[in-house]
Design an enzyme around this catalytic site. Structure first.
Site: not given
Ligand code: PCA
Length: 215
Positions: A78, A88, A141, A165
């Site tokens: 990111e 959501r 996240c 991610h």
């Molecule tokens: N993904 C979620 C929160 C926890 C995770 O592993 C997100 O993308 O916000």
């Protein structure tokens, strides 16, 4: 150096989160560098406190938070986190913030200190898909990425941090057409990312990786 890697626990309707599965399978040591692993709760009001406690205890040089982005095809470091909780679905504590700032005296956005272009290249060199993501969303996240940057801004000035991610595991998409990556592929990719963080420490990120925003 010391690198703290966190992975979220399962949330929503999922029984497993590849983020914490990957984190616990990482090596404890890479070269002379210590890799510390921590599972953290998918909760707006608790996750930052858990990470902060561990930062104070183990004094890492880097924090790398990992989370699941169901539906994405590759590994996506990111670029930034924004000052917004807007969810959501409920988090694991049943909390669902709508359109609220994370920190009243925080910046609108923080950019990662990680060498995300070099990270993308190192994962692609392994043969796995990777690109930079320009949004970590507005769920937990983005929240944790923002909160760690806020800690850097306000108190841990020498710390560097970022968020990656990762996709669903194959068993999470057996009844749908969403993309996935094997656990072994995700572990290899995150290990490559950590090696890149170590190698690039103190250096400027690459600026010659073409199309880092696209597969
Ligand atoms: N993904 C979620 C929160 C926890 C995770 O592993 C997100 O993308 O916000």
């Amino acid at each position: 150096m010391k690198i703290l890697v966190t992975g979220f626990n399962p949330f929503g309707n999922e029984k497993i989160n590849p983020a914490s599965e990957v984190a616990k399978r990482l090596p404890d040591q890479i070269g002379k560098n210590k890799i510390m692993k921590l599972q953290i709760p998918t909760e707006f009001n608790h996750s930052a406190e858990v990470v902060k406690k561990q930062i104070l205890k183990s004094q890492p040089d880097y924090v790398l938070n990992i989370g699941l982005a169901g539906g994405r095809r590759g590994i996506t470091p990111e670029l930034m986190a924004i000052n917004l909780n807007d969810s959501r679905i409920r988090d694991n504590a049943g909390y669902q913030p709508l359109n609220e700032p994370i920190q009243k005296d925080g910046q609108n956005a923080y950019f990662t200190e990680l060498p995300i272009r070099a990270i993308v290249k190192s994962i692609r060199d392994l043969g796995f898909p990777s690109r930079i993501s320009t949004t970590a969303g507005t769920y937990v996240c983005n929240h944790i990425m923002y909160q760690v940057q806020y800690m850097i801004d306000k108190e841990f000035h020498h710390l560097k941090a970022g968020f990656i991610h990762i996709p669903f595991l194959p068993q999470q998409v057996s009844n749908q057409t969403a993309p996935s990556m094997t656990l072994d592929g995700a572990v290899q990719s995150i290990t490559a990312a950590i090696k890149t963080i170590i190698k690039m420490d103190g250096k400027k990120d690459l600026n010659n990786v073409n199309h880092v925003y696209k597969y």
